[in-house]
Design a protein around this motif. Structure first.
Motif, short mmCIF file in Angstrom:
data_model
loop_
_atom_site.label_atom_id
_atom_site.label_comp_id
_atom_site.label_asym_id
_atom_site.label_seq_id
_atom_site.Cartn_x
_atom_site.Cartn_y
_atom_site.Cartn_z
N PHE A 56 0.83 -1.19 0.00
CA PHE A 56 0.00 0.00 0.00
C PHE A 56 0.87 1.26 0.00
O PHE A 56 0.59 2.23 -0.68
CB PHE A 56 -0.88 0.03 1.25
CG PHE A 56 -2.04 -0.94 1.27
CD1 PHE A 56 -2.72 -1.17 2.46
CD2 PHE A 56 -2.45 -1.63 0.13
CE1 PHE A 56 -3.80 -2.05 2.51
CE2 PHE A 56 -3.52 -2.53 0.17
CZ PHE A 56 -4.20 -2.73 1.37
N GLU A 57 1.96 1.19 0.78
CA GLU A 57 2.85 2.36 0.90
C GLU A 57 3.46 2.72 -0.45
O GLU A 57 3.53 3.90 -0.81
CB GLU A 57 3.95 2.07 1.93
CG GLU A 57 3.46 2.01 3.37
CD GLU A 57 2.75 0.71 3.72
OE1 GLU A 57 2.09 0.68 4.79
OE2 GLU A 57 2.79 -0.25 2.91
N LEU A 62 3.35 6.40 -5.22
CA LEU A 62 3.13 6.60 -6.65
C LEU A 62 2.00 7.59 -6.90
O LEU A 62 2.08 8.43 -7.79
CB LEU A 62 2.84 5.27 -7.34
CG LEU A 62 4.00 4.27 -7.38
CD1 LEU A 62 3.51 2.90 -7.81
CD2 LEU A 62 5.11 4.77 -8.30
N VAL A 63 0.95 7.48 -6.08
CA VAL A 63 -0.17 8.41 -6.20
C VAL A 63 0.30 9.82 -5.85
O VAL A 63 0.03 10.77 -6.58
CB VAL A 63 -1.34 7.98 -5.26
CG1 VAL A 63 -2.41 9.06 -5.22
CG2 VAL A 63 -1.91 6.64 -5.71
N GLN A 64 1.05 9.91 -4.75
CA GLN A 64 1.56 11.21 -4.29
C GLN A 64 2.42 11.87 -5.36
O GLN A 64 2.37 13.08 -5.54
CB GLN A 64 2.40 11.02 -3.02
CG GLN A 64 1.64 10.57 -1.81
CD GLN A 64 0.87 11.71 -1.16
OE1 GLN A 64 1.32 12.85 -1.23
NE2 GLN A 64 -0.28 11.40 -0.60
N SER A 65 3.20 11.05 -6.06
CA SER A 65 4.11 11.60 -7.07
C SER A 65 3.45 11.71 -8.44
O SER A 65 4.12 12.03 -9.43
CB SER A 65 5.37 10.72 -7.16
OG SER A 65 5.01 9.42 -7.57
N GLY A 66 2.16 11.41 -8.52
CA GLY A 66 1.41 11.58 -9.77
C GLY A 66 1.68 10.50 -10.81
O GLY A 66 1.31 10.65 -11.97
N LYS A 67 2.34 9.41 -10.40
CA LYS A 67 2.66 8.34 -11.35
C LYS A 67 1.49 7.36 -11.52
O LYS A 67 1.52 6.52 -12.43
CB LYS A 67 3.93 7.59 -10.90
CG LYS A 67 5.16 8.48 -11.00
CD LYS A 67 6.42 7.73 -10.63
CE LYS A 67 7.63 8.66 -10.75
NZ LYS A 67 8.74 8.21 -9.91
N VAL A 68 0.49 7.45 -10.64
CA VAL A 68 -0.71 6.61 -10.76
C VAL A 68 -1.93 7.52 -10.70
O VAL A 68 -1.94 8.45 -9.88
CB VAL A 68 -0.80 5.59 -9.61
CG1 VAL A 68 -2.12 4.84 -9.65
CG2 VAL A 68 0.35 4.61 -9.67
#
Ligand code: SF4
Length: 68
Positions: A56-57, A62-68
């Protein structure tokens, strides 16, 4: 019970985990990963999937960095 969609799922499954016993049986794959606070390989971009870090981490980073 054998999954009727297993073969079709296997063809489109991006998971590269060698010898995965649940490849193509998505319900079992999701269940297996969630038990470990993780997500299936298909939730990750190709380069992240290749790291085999399904946590999950990792997904959150990845979400935080905009990659997902
Ligand atoms: S849920 Fe698992 S088996 Fe199904 S496509 Fe995603 S990685 Fe492959």
């Amino acid at each position: 019970m054998e999954c009727p969609n297993k073969e079709t799922n296997q063809q489109s499954c991006p998971c590269t985990w060698p010898g995965c016993r649940v490849k193509g049986t998505c319900c079992e794959c999701i269940r297996k990963h969630l038990k470990k606070r993780a997500l299936p390989g298909c939730c990750f971009p190709k380069d992240a999937e290749a790291s085999f870090d399904r946590s999950f981490e990792h997904f959150a980073r990845l979400v935080q960095s905009g990659k997902v």
